[in-house]
Design a protein around this motif. Structure first.
Motif, PDB file in Angstrom:
ATOM      1  N   ALA A 284     -29.821  15.691 -16.187  1.00  0.00           N
ATOM      2  CA  ALA A 284     -29.381  15.669 -17.579  1.00  0.00           C
ATOM      3  C   ALA A 284     -30.232  16.611 -18.417  1.00  0.00           C
ATOM      4  CB  ALA A 284     -29.466  14.249 -18.127  1.00  0.00           C
ATOM      5  N   ALA A 285     -31.516  16.652 -18.127  1.00  0.00           N
ATOM      6  CA  ALA A 285     -32.406  17.548 -18.879  1.00  0.00           C
ATOM      7  C   ALA A 285     -32.006  19.003 -18.649  1.00  0.00           C
ATOM      8  CB  ALA A 285     -33.861  17.317 -18.467  1.00  0.00           C
TER       9      ALA A 285
ATOM     10  N   VAL B 195     -28.268  24.646 -24.465  1.00  0.00           N
ATOM     11  CA  VAL B 195     -28.836  25.329 -25.633  1.00  0.00           C
ATOM     12  C   VAL B 195     -28.446  26.803 -25.613  1.00  0.00           C
ATOM     13  CG1 VAL B 195     -30.969  26.038 -26.741  1.00  0.00           C
ATOM     14  CG2 VAL B 195     -30.732  23.727 -25.897  1.00  0.00           C
ATOM     15  N   ILE B 196     -28.376  27.381 -24.386  1.00  0.00           N
ATOM     16  CA  ILE B 196     -27.951  28.782 -24.289  1.00  0.00           C
ATOM     17  C   ILE B 196     -26.577  28.937 -24.937  1.00  0.00           C
ATOM     18  CG2 ILE B 196     -27.403  30.670 -22.706  1.00  0.00           C
ATOM     19  CD1 ILE B 196     -29.198  29.386 -20.675  1.00  0.00           C
TER      20      ILE B 196
ATOM     21  N   PHE C 179     -20.270  16.169 -28.504  1.00  0.00           N
ATOM     22  CA  PHE C 179     -21.572  15.504 -28.415  1.00  0.00           C
ATOM     23  C   PHE C 179     -21.434  14.171 -27.677  1.00  0.00           C
ATOM     24  CE2 PHE C 179     -24.472  12.315 -30.151  1.00  0.00           C
ATOM     25  CZ  PHE C 179     -25.683  12.888 -29.843  1.00  0.00           C
TER      26      PHE C 179
ATOM     27  N   ILE D 255     -22.577  19.477 -30.791  1.00  0.00           N
ATOM     28  CA  ILE D 255     -23.315  19.088 -31.991  1.00  0.00           C
ATOM     29  C   ILE D 255     -22.915  17.666 -32.378  1.00  0.00           C
ATOM     30  CG2 ILE D 255     -23.618  19.649 -34.436  1.00  0.00           C
ATOM     31  CD1 ILE D 255     -24.814  21.732 -32.643  1.00  0.00           C
TER      32      ILE D 255
ATOM     33  N   LEU E 208     -18.369  23.813 -32.747  1.00  0.00           N
ATOM     34  CA  LEU E 208     -19.467  22.840 -32.820  1.00  0.00           C
ATOM     35  C   LEU E 208     -19.276  21.772 -31.752  1.00  0.00           C
ATOM     36  CD1 LEU E 208     -19.979  22.370 -36.665  1.00  0.00           C
ATOM     37  CD2 LEU E 208     -21.258  23.802 -35.100  1.00  0.00           C
TER      38      LEU E 208
ATOM     39  N   LEU F   1     -22.166  29.774 -31.688  1.00  0.00           N
ATOM     40  CA  LEU F   1     -22.511  29.884 -33.103  1.00  0.00           C
ATOM     41  C   LEU F   1     -22.191  31.246 -33.720  1.00  0.00           C
ATOM     42  CD1 LEU F   1     -25.741  27.751 -33.290  1.00  0.00           C
ATOM     43  CD2 LEU F   1     -23.401  27.141 -33.844  1.00  0.00           C
TER      44      LEU F   1
ATOM     45  N   VAL G  69     -28.866  19.745 -20.707  1.00  0.00           N
ATOM     46  CA  VAL G  69     -29.006  19.993 -22.147  1.00  0.00           C
ATOM     47  C   VAL G  69     -29.759  21.289 -22.420  1.00  0.00           C
ATOM     48  CG1 VAL G  69     -28.859  17.570 -22.756  1.00  0.00           C
ATOM     49  CG2 VAL G  69     -31.086  18.595 -22.431  1.00  0.00           C
ATOM     50  N   VAL G  70     -30.730  21.595 -21.573  1.00  0.00           N
ATOM     51  CA  VAL G  70     -31.474  22.842 -21.821  1.00  0.00           C
ATOM     52  C   VAL G  70     -30.538  24.034 -21.644  1.00  0.00           C
ATOM     53  CG1 VAL G  70     -33.285  24.338 -20.942  1.00  0.00           C
ATOM     54  CG2 VAL G  70     -33.742  21.932 -21.287  1.00  0.00           C
TER      55      VAL G  70
ATOM     56  N   ALA H 226     -25.875  30.323 -28.318  1.00  0.00           N
ATOM     57  CA  ALA H 226     -25.933  31.761 -28.552  1.00  0.00           C
ATOM     58  C   ALA H 226     -24.572  32.420 -28.444  1.00  0.00           C
ATOM     59  CB  ALA H 226     -26.913  32.411 -27.582  1.00  0.00           C
TER      60      ALA H 226
END
Lengths: 506, 512
Positions: free
Chosen positions: B420-421, B428-429, B401, B395, B390, B435, B424-425, B432
């Protein structure tokens, strides 16, 4: 009376921790006890909140991360007061359901801890008066659900939960970047502060507002979910355990709706006005798409899932009407829908018990025979779902449409179709489950006392709200009028200023 | 020291022994470990030598703390002791302590003898100190090699295992190419500016307007490529997954934290100090490298059955995030990098700890299947791994985080919100691949029987029985894991101490 919000905020998590240390059934009792305490606390807040004074009360404000200017700031306002009570009601119902109606599914301590953490995170998002704190709780909300689904979910859980996570995190992480940028830009080289009250005083330039608003809107629309950002919903809903799904569908979507009122409109009014029609198109599309799906799909859960998309569409529409009545209606509808949708999730589980374990409408039918009381309870919820006149849902939808008529008549006309469609899918849901030909594997039996323990109190709440919606509306009015005032100002000044100047109005 | 005096008496360079104490402690410890490692009784070799390594890292941390807050130039401008050096040394020694505990009862230390193993680790750490403290091209190169050579050997430490030898060889070859490229770049920089000192180079660039000089720019380009090799940044990362997978896992853990910190320290010094006047030329290139690294790392880590390969790609991705802090060329950016290195290391080391524990307990090696049923079998390790995943995924309420938050803030403050955008995008990968690990732990399946087919080729003479599952992993692994995981949560909730730690990180660099 001083009420420390930190206590109510962390109480569920603490109860969860305690439950983790206790064996088996005791864990579930502790979990229920914790949520009942929170409920008591929330009711105390409802009673004690000074409605005449309005505004933010019971404020807690401590510096959390000094270097970044992030505060641990909590508060209760007209916006979150009723939603908090709703949250407590739904979590209590879920804990009760798990205690009395769910067979032992293993690891009850961990389940209790995760539900406690989920409740704390949700309430944190409602309480937060600091932008980063809000984002943190908003993201944190998702984590317990990951585990709840992975451990207790349906057969396709791993894929479903990954989809859910990735969808929602795209939105909420972009929201994080937007939030940080907001604070840094507002500070203009000085010490940044992320307190909402501070940020609202110094709106950003309209270009920055534009993309930041869209980042927030995306996060909220995904979480709701709204068409076309609902890709995670069918798999996600199908694989959640009942007690978890009830909370998820009832409460998490409302945090997103609340986010629009609490964050997006006050902080980015120029952008909100600029993108008003875009968001309204999304809202109307959600209403139509959600309704259409809800009266074609066979899975009872997904009927509710798609109907949520439609209902949340109404809520967004009401918020973006930038009209007092629309926003009030939206907030009322958030509470109504939370209670009704949460209760109907339990009803789905009860239907499935009577239909040989199937949740397909095509395999149900004729359940009303032999279960009149159950049918009555279900009917009340169905009427509330379709916003029958006399229910609070009707009041809310009426106000939403009224507010929308005032500002955007076309949208109101199209959305009104959605009201009719809602009657369609709610009644189809009810009739094909309860009446019609008796399904092959259906063996109907009456509402058991244990089942009644969960759904009857929820039904009483629905009836109470129907009799006296003012109870939820009154405190909301103060909050919503503040939430939309900045956008209203921009809108009224925007009609006479040249669009090319586009600067923020101080 | 006045100029006339220096001209009159060609005095030996003044050496501030106190300032050098971290380096001396590491070198002394390395020699001591080597000598004690020759002792006859096995207990001394297997127990006392790791203890010496532990004590040495501890002593070095002590030296670092005693020097805290100072800013001094050592050995006539060869080394600079400033907050950046000290903070990164803290990360490196922390990583060293953990790696020592992980290696304590590891097969790798057994294979090449404990004395050599721990001595090389300490030497590597000494090289890292030289590298991050260096403010001179020549010293930088010395540090780079002092760091690299021990690591080449450590990667091949499991001399009976083909995979490990292959990793060592691969690392040696690729690393040497990287070193050679850096050296060539240094030569060109020296050729263009006539200086080897970092601040002198910066002055020379400004004085003679070298920012567009082809010779100078070629030198910068070669340094960029060379350091990208060393720090495993895409597209120069190809060696990383193989080396991470083949090397003994404690060595991998050490490399993923300490080497990374050292490489970034060197990159920050060279680019933010020496060639900063030419920032316009190199900044876009580094931004491109950051973007490529984030994409390659995150995409590469998907669907990797080997935990070590997954963590290798993940560490590439994390390096990409750190680069976002670097390309800003701001004080806040350097602070964010240091905070990120500290915070990320905790979760990363915790992950390696659990991987090692499962390597010893199951026959699955570092395959993700080894984690199956961990939730019921070893709840403590399961929680550690969950928290670490995590945290790596970023997270909220974890250290990871906070690290990302700090990077995002630095980027936003430098008007690089778009970067920065992207960060973070792309992160998100990473959900996968982080997790599913968590899902594997908790999904409630248990270890399928015992099958000895670990799929690791064992060379002739190799002790096959040593490869098989050998009961419980040591208590020290659980301890390390739990402490690290607790730190992840504590710093995820109360990050201010870390921010205080790194507040002065960029003081010696003169950034805005």
């Amino acid at each position: 009376m001083t009420i420390h919000l930190s206590i109510i905020l962390w109480l569920p998590a603490a109860a969860g921790l305690l439950a983790l240390l206790l064996p088996g059934r005791l864990a579930r009792w502790i979990s229920l006890l914790g949520s009942l305490l929170v409920l008591a606390y929330a009711i105390t807040l409802l009673v004690d909140y000074d409605r005449a004074a309005g505004g933010l009360q019971y404020v807690t404000d401590v510096v959390w991360i000094r270097s970044l200017g992030i505060h641990y700031a909590l508060g209760v306002s007209g916006l979150n007061l009723v939603l908090l009570a709703t949250t407590a009601v739904i979590f209590t119902a879920s804990a009760l359901w798990t205690l009395v109606d769910e067979p032992d599914h293993g690891k009850p301590g961990i389940y209790a801890l995760l539900m406690g953490l989920a409740q704390t995170a949700v309430m944190g998002a409602f309480f937060a008066q600091d932008l980063i704190l809000f984002v943190v709780f908003f993201d944190l909300m998702l984590v317990p659900f990951y585990f709840l689904i992975v451990i207790w979910g349906g057969p396709d859980r791993t894929r479903a939960v990954l989809k859910l996570f990735m969808y929602t995190l795209v939105g909420s992480l972009l929201m994080l970047v937007g939030a940080v940028t907001t604070g840094v830009m507002a500070a203009n080289g000085g010490e940044p502060s992320f307190l909402l009250a501070e940020l609202a005083k110094t709106p950003l330039g309209s270009t920055a507002q534009g993309w930041i608003f869209l980042a927030f809107a995306l996060a909220f629309l995904i979480k709701m979910p709204s068409f076309p950002f609902h890709g995670w919903m069918p798999d996600g809903y199908s694989n959640m355990p009942i007690g978890v799904l009830a909370v998820f569908t009832a409460i998490l979507s409302k945090v997103a709706a609340y986010g629009f009122l609490q964050i997006a409109l006050p902080l980015f009014p120029d952008a909100a006005v600029e993108y008003q029609e875009l968001i309204m198109i999304v809202a109307v599309a959600s209403i139509l798409y959600g309704s259409a799906m809800a009266f074609t799909i066979d899975s009872a859960r997904l009927v509710l899932g798609y109907s949520s998309i439609a209902q949340l569409g109404f809520i967004v529409l009401g918020i973006f009407a930038f009209d007092g009545r629309g926003a009030d209606g939206a907030l009322l509808q958030a509470t109504n829908h939370a209670i009704v949708a949460g209760a109907l999730i339990f009803v789905v589980a009860m239907l499935s018990r009577r239909a040989g374990g199937s949740e397909k409408l095509s395999e149900m039918g004729g359940i009303a025979k032999g279960a009149p009381a159950f049918a009555a309870v279900f009917l009340v919820f169905s009427f509330a779902l379709l916003a029958m006149p006399g229910t609070a849902n009707f009041v809310a939808e009426f106000m939403i449409l009224l507010g929308t008529f005032e500002s955007k008549m076309t949208f109101a006309f199209i959305a009104a179709i959605g009201v009719a469609l809602a009657a369609f899918y709610a009644l189809r849901f009810y009739i094909s489950a309860m009446h019609h030909r008796v399904g092959a594997k259906v063996s109907s039996f009456e509402l058991t006392p244990r089942e009644g323990l969960v759904v009857v109190p929820l039904m009483l709440v629905v009836i109470a709200l129907a009799l006296y919606p003012q109870f939820a509306l009154k405190p909301a009015q103060d909050g919503t009028s503040k939430a939309i005032s900045a956008a209203q100002q921009v809108q009224s000044s925007g009609s006479d200023t040249n669009a090319t100047t586009g600067g923020p109005t101080p | 020291m006045s100029f006339s005096l220096a001209a009159a008496v060609p005095a030996a360079p003044v050496i501030d022994w106190a300032g050098l104490s971290p380096l001396l402690a590491l070198l002394g410890g390395a020699i001591l470990a080597l000598i004690v490692g020759l002792a006859g009784p096995r207990t001394i070799r297997t127990q006392i030598v790791p203890l010496i390594a532990l004590a040495t890292f501890g002593a070095t941390i002590g030296c670092v703390i005693s020097l805290w807050g100072q800013s001094i130039v050592l050995i006539e401008g060869a080394l600079q002791l400033d907050p950046l050096t000290l903070i990164l040394m803290l990360v490196i020694c922390g990583g060293g302590v953990v790696a020592t505990l992980l290696a304590w009862r590891d097969q790798a230390a057994e294979d090449i003898a404990h004395g050599e193993f721990f001595s090389l680790m300490l030497l590597g750490a000494a090289g890292m100190f030289v590298l991050i403290a260096s403010r001179d091209l020549v010293t930088t190169f010395v540090g780079l090699e002092l760091l690299s050579l021990p690591l080449y050997i450590l990667c091949a430490a499991r001399v009976r295992e083909e995979r490990s030898l292959e990793a060592g060889l691969k690392y040696l070859i690729i690393g040497s190419v990287g070193s050679a490229t850096v050296l060539y770049g240094f030569a060109l920089l020296y050729g263009a500016t006539g200086q080897t000192g970092y601040s002198e180079i910066a002055a020379a660039i400004e004085a003679s307007n070298l920012a567009t000089d082809p010779l100078f720019l070629t030198g910068v380009a070669m340094c960029t490529v060379g350091f990208a090799f060393k720090a495993s940044l895409a597209p120069f990362h190809q060696w990383t997954p193989d080396v991470y997978e083949g090397a003994p896992t404690p060595v991998t853990a050490f490399m993923s934290v300490a080497t990374k910190a050292a490489a970034f320290g060197a990159i920050i010094r060279l680019f933010d100090v020496a060639v900063r006047p030419a920032a316009e030329a190199w900044q876009p290139i580094w931004i491109a490298i950051a973007l490529i690294t984030m994409v390659v790392g995150n995409v590469g880590a998907l669907r990797q059955p080997s935990m070590k390969r997954m963590l290798a790609y993940s560490s590439i991705a994390q390096a990409g995030y750190i680069l976002v802090g670097f390309v800003l060329i701001t004080d806040l950016g350097v602070q964010a990098i240091c905070a990120y290195l500290v915070l990320y290391s905790l979760g990363n080391l915790a992950a390696f700890t659990v991987v090692i524990a499962r390597e010893r307990e199951t026959a699955e090696g570092d395959n993700i299947a080894a984690l199956r049923g961990l939730g019921t079998e070893r709840p403590a390790l399961a929680v550690v791994m969950t928290i670490s995943m995590l945290s790596l995924a970023g997270i909220p309420a974890t250290a990871g985080f906070i690290g990302k938050l700090r990077l995002v803030e630095a980027a936003a403050a430098a008007d690089y919100a778009w970067l920065a955008a992207v960060l973070v995008v792309l992160s998100v990968i990473s959900m996968a691949y982080y997790l599913p690990v968590v899902a594997t732990i908790w999904r409630g399946e248990t270890q399928p029987g015992t099958d000895a087919a670990s799929g690791v080729p064992v060379l002739a003479g190799g002790a096959a029985e040593a490869e098989a599952a050998s009961g419980r992993a040591g208590w020290e692994l659980t301890l390390v894991g739990v402490v690290l995981a607790a730190a992840v949560i504590v710093f995820g909730i109360i990050p201010q101490p870390v921010f205080n730690l790194v507040a002065s990180a960029a003081r010696g660099l003169g950034l805005s």
